[in-house]
Design a protein around this motif. Structure first.
Motif, PDB file in Angstrom:
ATOM      1  N   MET A  62       0.896  -1.282   0.022  1.00  0.00           N
ATOM      2  CA  MET A  62       0.064   0.237   0.101  1.00  0.00           C
ATOM      3  C   MET A  62       0.846   1.305  -0.016  1.00  0.00           C
ATOM      4  O   MET A  62       1.854   1.190   0.510  1.00  0.00           O
ATOM      5  N   LYS A  63       0.270   2.470  -0.315  1.00  0.00           N
ATOM      6  CA  LYS A  63       0.856   3.727  -0.465  1.00  0.00           C
ATOM      7  C   LYS A  63       0.264   4.449   0.543  1.00  0.00           C
ATOM      8  O   LYS A  63      -0.775   4.705   0.503  1.00  0.00           O
ATOM      9  N   LEU A  64       1.188   4.983   1.534  1.00  0.00           N
ATOM     10  CA  LEU A  64       0.421   5.305   2.717  1.00  0.00           C
ATOM     11  C   LEU A  64       0.966   6.764   3.017  1.00  0.00           C
ATOM     12  O   LEU A  64       2.317   7.313   2.781  1.00  0.00           O
ATOM     13  N   ALA A  65       0.029   7.967   3.516  1.00  0.00           N
ATOM     14  CA  ALA A  65       0.590   9.189   3.845  1.00  0.00           C
ATOM     15  C   ALA A  65       0.458   9.514   5.373  1.00  0.00           C
ATOM     16  O   ALA A  65      -0.563   9.254   5.655  1.00  0.00           O
ATOM     17  N   ILE A  66       1.452   9.554   5.769  1.00  0.00           N
ATOM     18  CA  ILE A  66       1.274   9.836   7.470  1.00  0.00           C
ATOM     19  C   ILE A  66       1.463  11.453   7.523  1.00  0.00           C
ATOM     20  O   ILE A  66       2.509  12.133   7.106  1.00  0.00           O
ATOM     21  N   ILE A  67       0.645  12.091   8.147  1.00  0.00           N
ATOM     22  CA  ILE A  67       0.875  13.467   8.570  1.00  0.00           C
ATOM     23  C   ILE A  67       1.241  13.900   9.944  1.00  0.00           C
ATOM     24  O   ILE A  67       0.550  13.278  10.806  1.00  0.00           O
ATOM     25  N   ILE A  68       2.525  14.505   9.906  1.00  0.00           N
ATOM     26  CA  ILE A  68       2.681  14.900  11.559  1.00  0.00           C
ATOM     27  C   ILE A  68       2.901  16.358  11.390  1.00  0.00           C
ATOM     28  O   ILE A  68       3.161  17.188  10.442  1.00  0.00           O
ATOM     29  N   ASN A  69       2.512  17.025  12.302  1.00  0.00           N
ATOM     30  CA  ASN A  69       2.534  18.608  12.613  1.00  0.00           C
ATOM     31  C   ASN A  69       3.898  19.179  11.970  1.00  0.00           C
ATOM     32  O   ASN A  69       3.772  20.068  11.291  1.00  0.00           O
ATOM     33  N   SER A  70       5.066  18.798  12.628  1.00  0.00           N
ATOM     34  CA  SER A  70       6.237  19.327  12.439  1.00  0.00           C
ATOM     35  C   SER A  70       7.437  18.507  12.932  1.00  0.00           C
ATOM     36  O   SER A  70       7.330  17.633  13.900  1.00  0.00           O
ATOM     37  N   LEU A  71       8.408  18.294  12.146  1.00  0.00           N
ATOM     38  CA  LEU A  71       9.598  17.585  12.352  1.00  0.00           C
ATOM     39  C   LEU A  71      10.895  18.445  12.615  1.00  0.00           C
ATOM     40  O   LEU A  71      11.915  18.299  12.109  1.00  0.00           O
ATOM     41  N   ARG A  72      10.653  19.297  13.812  1.00  0.00           N
ATOM     42  CA  ARG A  72      11.541  20.065  14.139  1.00  0.00           C
ATOM     43  C   ARG A  72      11.890  19.975  15.596  1.00  0.00           C
ATOM     44  O   ARG A  72      12.759  20.720  16.136  1.00  0.00           O
ATOM     45  N   TRP A  73      11.350  19.058  16.203  1.00  0.00           N
ATOM     46  CA  TRP A  73      11.690  18.680  17.924  1.00  0.00           C
ATOM     47  C   TRP A  73      11.409  17.311  18.019  1.00  0.00           C
ATOM     48  O   TRP A  73      10.992  16.616  17.199  1.00  0.00           O
ATOM     49  N   GLN A  74      11.687  16.964  19.214  1.00  0.00           N
ATOM     50  CA  GLN A  74      11.466  15.703  19.669  1.00  0.00           C
ATOM     51  C   GLN A  74      10.363  15.549  20.544  1.00  0.00           C
ATOM     52  O   GLN A  74      10.358  16.279  21.735  1.00  0.00           O
ATOM     53  N   ASN A  75       9.278  14.911  20.610  1.00  0.00           N
ATOM     54  CA  ASN A  75       8.182  14.583  21.518  1.00  0.00           C
ATOM     55  C   ASN A  75       7.510  13.113  21.186  1.00  0.00           C
ATOM     56  O   ASN A  75       7.675  12.677  20.385  1.00  0.00           O
ATOM     57  N   GLY A  76       6.776  12.644  22.248  1.00  0.00           N
ATOM     58  CA  GLY A  76       6.152  11.691  22.146  1.00  0.00           C
ATOM     59  C   GLY A  76       5.381  11.304  21.107  1.00  0.00           C
ATOM     60  O   GLY A  76       5.473  10.462  20.407  1.00  0.00           O
ATOM     61  N   GLY A  77       4.518  12.338  20.816  1.00  0.00           N
ATOM     62  CA  GLY A  77       3.589  12.095  19.552  1.00  0.00           C
ATOM     63  C   GLY A  77       4.363  11.872  18.228  1.00  0.00           C
ATOM     64  O   GLY A  77       4.110  11.125  17.282  1.00  0.00           O
ATOM     65  N   THR A  78       5.575  12.671  18.073  1.00  0.00           N
ATOM     66  CA  THR A  78       6.208  12.560  16.845  1.00  0.00           C
ATOM     67  C   THR A  78       6.996  11.182  16.853  1.00  0.00           C
ATOM     68  O   THR A  78       6.973  10.331  15.795  1.00  0.00           O
ATOM     69  N   ARG A  79       7.191  10.833  18.080  1.00  0.00           N
ATOM     70  CA  ARG A  79       8.336   9.442  17.994  1.00  0.00           C
ATOM     71  C   ARG A  79       6.915   8.329  17.706  1.00  0.00           C
ATOM     72  O   ARG A  79       7.397   7.419  17.055  1.00  0.00           O
ATOM     73  N   VAL A  80       5.857   8.497  18.348  1.00  0.00           N
ATOM     74  CA  VAL A  80       4.786   7.410  17.793  1.00  0.00           C
ATOM     75  C   VAL A  80       4.559   7.385  16.301  1.00  0.00           C
ATOM     76  O   VAL A  80       4.591   6.303  15.903  1.00  0.00           O
ATOM     77  N   ALA A  81       4.407   8.460  15.758  1.00  0.00           N
ATOM     78  CA  ALA A  81       4.245   8.569  14.393  1.00  0.00           C
ATOM     79  C   ALA A  81       5.320   8.036  13.481  1.00  0.00           C
ATOM     80  O   ALA A  81       5.184   7.169  12.537  1.00  0.00           O
ATOM     81  N   LEU A  82       6.417   8.439  13.839  1.00  0.00           N
ATOM     82  CA  LEU A  82       7.469   7.881  13.006  1.00  0.00           C
ATOM     83  C   LEU A  82       8.051   6.456  13.145  1.00  0.00           C
ATOM     84  O   LEU A  82       8.375   5.658  12.427  1.00  0.00           O
ATOM     85  N   SER A  83       7.578   6.011  14.496  1.00  0.00           N
ATOM     86  CA  SER A  83       7.825   4.568  14.590  1.00  0.00           C
ATOM     87  C   SER A  83       6.909   3.740  13.825  1.00  0.00           C
ATOM     88  O   SER A  83       7.493   2.725  13.263  1.00  0.00           O
ATOM     89  N   LEU A  84       5.781   4.306  13.689  1.00  0.00           N
ATOM     90  CA  LEU A  84       4.859   3.541  12.687  1.00  0.00           C
ATOM     91  C   LEU A  84       5.082   3.508  11.462  1.00  0.00           C
ATOM     92  O   LEU A  84       5.100   2.534  10.775  1.00  0.00           O
ATOM     93  N   ALA A  85       5.723   4.882  11.060  1.00  0.00           N
ATOM     94  CA  ALA A  85       6.082   4.903   9.622  1.00  0.00           C
ATOM     95  C   ALA A  85       7.409   4.161   9.289  1.00  0.00           C
ATOM     96  O   ALA A  85       7.091   3.058   8.135  1.00  0.00           O
ATOM     97  N   ARG A  86       8.202   3.789  10.145  1.00  0.00           N
ATOM     98  CA  ARG A  86       9.248   3.088   9.865  1.00  0.00           C
ATOM     99  C   ARG A  86       8.901   1.583  10.093  1.00  0.00           C
ATOM    100  O   ARG A  86       9.289   0.827   9.294  1.00  0.00           O
ATOM    101  N   GLU A  87       8.014   1.218  10.824  1.00  0.00           N
ATOM    102  CA  GLU A  87       7.630  -0.197  10.811  1.00  0.00           C
ATOM    103  C   GLU A  87       6.670  -0.581   9.420  1.00  0.00           C
ATOM    104  O   GLU A  87       6.805  -1.516   8.732  1.00  0.00           O
ATOM    105  N   LEU A  88       5.942   0.259   8.923  1.00  0.00           N
ATOM    106  CA  LEU A  88       5.277   0.033   7.699  1.00  0.00           C
ATOM    107  C   LEU A  88       6.113  -0.083   6.842  1.00  0.00           C
ATOM    108  O   LEU A  88       5.906  -1.008   5.715  1.00  0.00           O
ATOM    109  N   ALA A  89       7.059   0.878   6.578  1.00  0.00           N
ATOM    110  CA  ALA A  89       8.120   0.756   5.567  1.00  0.00           C
ATOM    111  C   ALA A  89       8.807  -0.655   5.588  1.00  0.00           C
ATOM    112  O   ALA A  89       9.101  -1.272   4.672  1.00  0.00           O
TER     113      ALA A  89
END
Length: 236
Positions: A1-28
């Motif tokens: 599948m081709k998936l689009a994941i939308i994250i507010n900003s990738l300019r800092w580190q926080n829990g929500g960003t890590r959850v989203a990127l970890s999901l994206a990495r696992e899907l890839a």
């Protein structure tokens, strides 16, 4: 599948960003084509080791990130409208960058996430949208009830009514573009049901098995206590 994941900003580190990127990495890793869409991207200030397996698309560098005051006035009510209007301007611009040949859209918790999906669905109506909600995004709840911005928020009846009008537009015009909602906890699922009138599915955030590898241990013969925590907001 081709998936689009939308994250507010990738300019800092926080829990929500890590959850989203970890999901994206696992899907890839599982063979899906993943693209992350965001307002700003700074590899040096986010989780660079989680981004190496997929593409990141951000708004152009010249795109303004701060709202312009309405009529040049920075009054509380006008500032709230200006910020809300600017978020939707960013959402429309980011939605225009999403590949129309996407199979599903997964916005993550922020004021930018599901509005971007909403504007994208104006172009591609049959694409499913699953919104991952870490926190409720209603302005009245954020400003008057949740203790996120203020330790002891107090809102006058006039301010509550003003914020409810904006929230009504959000829940009745924008949010219907979301087909399903995922949350991290039962408490957040209750908020989705009571505040949004929507059902949500609880999907727990997993433990990073590379950072915390499993090791066989001998039980110590006494009671164990496991401690877990999130950001120390009152509503949590």
């Amino acid at each position: 599948m081709k998936l689009a994941i939308i994250i507010n900003s990738l300019r800092w580190q926080n829990g929500g960003t890590r959850v989203a990127l970890s999901l994206a990495r696992e899907l890839a890793r599982r063979g899906h084509g993943v693209t992350v869409y965001t307002s700003r991207y700074s590899p040096a200030h986010t989780y660079a080791h989680l981004i190496r397996d997929f593409r990141v698309v951000a708004l152009p560098e010249g795109f303004p990130l701060k709202p312009q005051p309405i009529l040049g006035l920075n009054l509380p009510g006008l500032a709230t409208i200006a910020a809300y209007r600017h978020t939707h301007r960013m959402a429309r611009a980011l939605a225009a960058l999403i590949d129309p040949d996407i199979d599903a859209v997964n916005p993550h918790s922020s004021g930018l996430g599901y509005p971007t999906a909403h504007y994208f669905k104006r172009r591609v109506e049959d694409v499913p949208v699953v919104w991952h909600m870490n926190d409720l995004e209603l302005l009245e709840w954020l400003n008057c009830d949740a203790s996120i911005f203020n330790p002891e928020p107090r809102c006058s009846p006039v301010k509550r009514l003003f914020l409810r009008v904006i929230d009504w537009y959000d829940t009745h015009i924008i949010l219907p573009s979301v087909d399903a909602i995922s949350v991290l906890s039962e408490d957040t699922r209750t908020l989705a049901r009571t505040k949004l009138g929507r059902e949500a599915t609880v999907i727990r955030a997993g433990v990073d098995a590379e950072l915390f590898p499993y090791r066989e241990r001998t039980p110590p013969g006494r009671q164990l206590r496991l401690l877990s925590f999130a950001s120390f907001f009152t509503h949590r």
